[in-house]
Design a protein around this motif. Structure first.
Motif, PDB file in Angstrom:
ATOM      1  N   UNK A   1       0.859  -1.184   0.000  1.00 14.21           N
ATOM      2  CA  UNK A   1       0.000   0.000   0.000  1.00 14.21           C
ATOM      3  C   UNK A   1       0.894   1.231   0.000  1.00 14.21           C
ATOM      4  N   UNK A   2       0.792   2.042  -1.046  1.00 15.26           N
ATOM      5  CA  UNK A   2       1.619   3.239  -1.149  1.00 15.26           C
ATOM      6  C   UNK A   2       0.739   4.440  -1.475  1.00 15.26           C
ATOM      7  N   UNK A   3       0.629   5.331  -0.491  1.00 17.51           N
ATOM      8  CA  UNK A   3      -0.191   6.533  -0.644  1.00 17.51           C
ATOM      9  C   UNK A   3       0.596   7.798  -0.336  1.00 17.51           C
ATOM     10  N   UNK A   4       1.899   7.670  -0.125  1.00 19.34           N
ATOM     11  CA  UNK A   4       2.660   8.830   0.339  1.00 19.34           C
ATOM     12  C   UNK A   4       2.648   9.974  -0.669  1.00 19.34           C
ATOM     13  N   UNK A   5       2.860  11.174  -0.149  1.00 20.63           N
ATOM     14  CA  UNK A   5       2.919  12.393  -0.949  1.00 20.63           C
ATOM     15  C   UNK A   5       1.603  12.663  -1.670  1.00 20.63           C
ATOM     16  N   UNK A   6       0.530  12.742  -0.869  1.00 22.27           N
ATOM     17  CA  UNK A   6      -0.761  13.201  -1.329  1.00 22.27           C
ATOM     18  C   UNK A   6      -1.264  14.248  -0.340  1.00 22.27           C
ATOM     19  N   UNK A   7      -2.559  14.483  -0.303  1.00 20.94           N
ATOM     20  CA  UNK A   7      -3.132  15.476   0.620  1.00 20.94           C
ATOM     21  C   UNK A   7      -4.271  14.848   1.425  1.00 20.94           C
ATOM     22  N   UNK A   8      -4.141  13.555   1.713  1.00 21.61           N
ATOM     23  CA  UNK A   8      -5.174  12.854   2.449  1.00 21.61           C
ATOM     24  C   UNK A   8      -5.128  13.252   3.926  1.00 21.61           C
ATOM     25  N   UNK A   9      -6.289  13.183   4.589  1.00 22.76           N
ATOM     26  CA  UNK A   9      -6.346  13.633   5.984  1.00 22.76           C
ATOM     27  C   UNK A   9      -7.188  12.682   6.823  1.00 22.76           C
ATOM     28  N   UNK A  10      -7.450  13.089   8.058  1.00 23.70           N
ATOM     29  CA  UNK A  10      -8.234  12.262   8.961  1.00 23.70           C
ATOM     30  C   UNK A  10      -7.374  11.267   9.723  1.00 23.70           C
ATOM     31  N   UNK A  11      -8.043  10.447  10.513  1.00 25.56           N
ATOM     32  CA  UNK A  11      -7.368   9.441  11.328  1.00 25.56           C
ATOM     33  C   UNK A  11      -6.865   8.284  10.465  1.00 25.56           C
ATOM     34  N   UNK A  12      -5.656   7.825  10.749  1.00 21.84           N
ATOM     35  CA  UNK A  12      -5.164   6.606  10.100  1.00 21.84           C
ATOM     36  C   UNK A  12      -5.924   5.433  10.718  1.00 21.84           C
ATOM     37  N   UNK A  13      -6.682   4.683   9.918  1.00 22.65           N
ATOM     38  CA  UNK A  13      -7.500   3.609  10.504  1.00 22.65           C
ATOM     39  C   UNK A  13      -6.666   2.474  11.094  1.00 22.65           C
ATOM     40  N   UNK A  14      -6.938   2.141  12.352  1.00 26.96           N
ATOM     41  CA  UNK A  14      -6.280   1.002  12.988  1.00 26.96           C
ATOM     42  C   UNK A  14      -6.587  -0.289  12.218  1.00 26.96           C
ATOM     43  N   UNK A  15      -7.671  -0.254  11.437  1.00 26.76           N
ATOM     44  CA  UNK A  15      -8.096  -1.432  10.687  1.00 26.76           C
ATOM     45  C   UNK A  15      -7.058  -1.926   9.696  1.00 26.76           C
ATOM     46  N   UNK A  16      -6.068  -1.094   9.396  1.00 19.86           N
ATOM     47  CA  UNK A  16      -4.975  -1.540   8.521  1.00 19.86           C
ATOM     48  C   UNK A  16      -4.281  -2.770   9.082  1.00 19.86           C
ATOM     49  N   UNK A  17      -4.314  -2.906  10.411  1.00 18.17           N
ATOM     50  CA  UNK A  17      -3.654  -4.051  11.039  1.00 18.17           C
ATOM     51  C   UNK A  17      -4.336  -5.378  10.712  1.00 18.17           C
ATOM     52  N   UNK A  18      -5.557  -5.303  10.246  1.00 14.95           N
ATOM     53  CA  UNK A  18      -6.284  -6.523   9.897  1.00 14.95           C
ATOM     54  C   UNK A  18      -5.810  -7.116   8.565  1.00 14.95           C
ATOM     55  N   UNK A  19      -4.988  -6.359   7.840  1.00 15.47           N
ATOM     56  CA  UNK A  19      -4.475  -6.837   6.551  1.00 15.47           C
ATOM     57  C   UNK A  19      -3.237  -7.690   6.801  1.00 15.47           C
ATOM     58  N   UNK A  20      -3.464  -8.963   7.025  1.00 16.21           N
ATOM     59  CA  UNK A  20      -2.390  -9.857   7.448  1.00 16.21           C
ATOM     60  C   UNK A  20      -1.380 -10.162   6.341  1.00 16.21           C
ATOM     61  N   UNK A  21      -1.741  -9.849   5.084  1.00 21.56           N
ATOM     62  CA  UNK A  21      -0.797 -10.073   3.978  1.00 21.56           C
ATOM     63  C   UNK A  21       0.033  -8.834   3.661  1.00 21.56           C
ATOM     64  N   UNK A  22      -0.245  -7.732   4.372  1.00 18.71           N
ATOM     65  CA  UNK A  22       0.437  -6.475   4.082  1.00 18.71           C
ATOM     66  C   UNK A  22       1.902  -6.544   4.493  1.00 18.71           C
ATOM     67  N   UNK A  23       2.785  -6.370   3.500  1.00 17.43           N
ATOM     68  CA  UNK A  23       4.236  -6.454   3.740  1.00 17.43           C
ATOM     69  C   UNK A  23       4.905  -5.084   3.671  1.00 17.43           C
ATOM     70  N   UNK A  24       4.408  -4.201   2.810  1.00 15.76           N
ATOM     71  CA  UNK A  24       5.002  -2.881   2.637  1.00 15.76           C
ATOM     72  C   UNK A  24       3.912  -1.820   2.666  1.00 15.76           C
ATOM     73  N   UNK A  25       4.189  -0.719   3.381  1.00 13.77           N
ATOM     74  CA  UNK A  25       3.231   0.374   3.452  1.00 13.77           C
ATOM     75  C   UNK A  25       3.972   1.696   3.557  1.00 13.77           C
ATOM     76  N   UNK A  26       3.489   2.689   2.844  1.00 13.26           N
ATOM     77  CA  UNK A  26       4.020   4.041   2.985  1.00 13.26           C
ATOM     78  C   UNK A  26       2.876   5.010   2.776  1.00 13.26           C
ATOM     79  N   UNK A  27       2.427   5.605   3.871  1.00 18.62           N
ATOM     80  CA  UNK A  27       1.333   6.579   3.792  1.00 18.62           C
ATOM     81  C   UNK A  27       1.789   7.948   4.320  1.00 18.62           C
ATOM     82  N   UNK A  28       3.086   8.133   4.450  1.00 19.31           N
ATOM     83  CA  UNK A  28       3.627   9.391   4.962  1.00 19.31           C
ATOM     84  C   UNK A  28       3.457  10.537   3.967  1.00 19.31           C
ATOM     85  N   UNK A  29       3.778  11.734   4.464  1.00 18.98           N
ATOM     86  CA  UNK A  29       3.674  12.958   3.681  1.00 18.98           C
ATOM     87  C   UNK A  29       2.264  13.159   3.120  1.00 18.98           C
TER      88      UNK A  29
END
Length: 284
Positions: A211-239
């Protein structure tokens, strides 16, 4: 008698060797050639030779099933006639100088499984008709000049495994329909102009690995529900402009440690929650 069978066999082999695609499909290929300055391609087509000899064109049962013209100096816009290649399964035009919008007729390609026109100059919004190509498994249109919003009906592509649209100028929020893509393994939307929230329904993407969403203008709370994605190996939602707390698990998973940009344009790091360390705690 033996010689008759021999001649018949030779005739059948010769006939199959010279079998041709339909005039409609040949015309579509010629339009593609001329619209993208085929005379300047690195590997050119001899339009007087059989189509089966044309570089990068795959044919099965007298139908065009693949076009692979990677790094071949295609310059210009894709013609509407591309939609006449209804048996096409693979369209790979990676790293050329193709410009203009994707033709609306791309939705006619009902057998298309792989679409790769990354590293080009494609502009305009993604056509809504793209959601009609229901066999698509991979859409790679990163490193272009796409604008507008994400078409909601891409969420209809039940077999989609890769959606790579990073480094464009796409606006708006992620459509809710995208959270129903159960087969999706890679969602790469970074370096665009996306706004809105990352919804809790992201937990429906049970096959997601990247999941790669970095360098956008998204806002709000980061959903804790991301932890339910047990196959998730790489994530970048910064910036982005996400706020609130994140769990330790999510903070570790993000490659830039949840670095955000606030309204003043100052880089800040999201606080790690002590009490809530899992998605399940967030559900309480």
């Amino acid at each position: 008698m033996k010689s008759i069978f021999t001649y018949l066999a030779i005739f059948l082999v010769s006939a199959s060797s010279f079998a041709e695609i339909s005039n409609t499909e040949k015309n579509a290929l010629v339009k593609l050639y001329k619209a993208t300055k085929g005379s300047q391609w690195t590997n050119k087509w001899d339009l007087k030779a059989p189509v089966s000899s044309w570089y990068g064109v795959g044919i099965q049962n007298d139908k065009v099933v693949s076009i692979k013209l990677i790094n071949n100096n295609l310059v210009g816009q894709l013609p509407e006639e591309l939609g006449d290649l209804t048996s096409l399964e693979v369209l790979n035009l990676f790293r050329n100088t193709i410009s203009g919008p994707l033709p609306e007729t791309i939705g006619n390609l009902k057998n298309l499984t792989q679409l790769n026109i990354a590293f080009n100059h494609i502009s305009g919004a993604l056509p809504q008709t793209l959601g009609n190509a229901t066999k698509l498994k991979s859409i790679e249109l990163h490193m272009n000049r796409l604008t507008g919003e994400l078409p909601a009906n891409i969420g209809n592509l039940a077999s989609l495994e890769t959606l790579s649209l990073f480094n464009n100028e796409i606006e708006g929020s992620i459509p809710m329909s995208y959270y129903q893509l159960k087969s999706l393994k890679e969602l790469l939307l970074n370096s665009n102009k996306l706004t809105g929230k990352l919804e809790r329904e992201v937990s429906n993407l049970t096959s997601l690995e990247t999941l790669s969403l970095f360098e956008n203008k998204m806002d709000g709370q980061v959903p804790f529900d991301l932890e339910k994605l047990h196959n998730l190996k790489e994530m970048n939602i910064s910036y982005n402009m996400f706020n609130g707390f994140v769990s330790k698990n999510l903070a570790k998973l993000d490659t830039l440690n949840m670095t955000m940009v606030n309204e003043q344009g100052v880089a800040t790091t999201l606080k790690v929650s002590i009490d809530k360390n899992s998605a399940f705690a967030a559900d309480e």
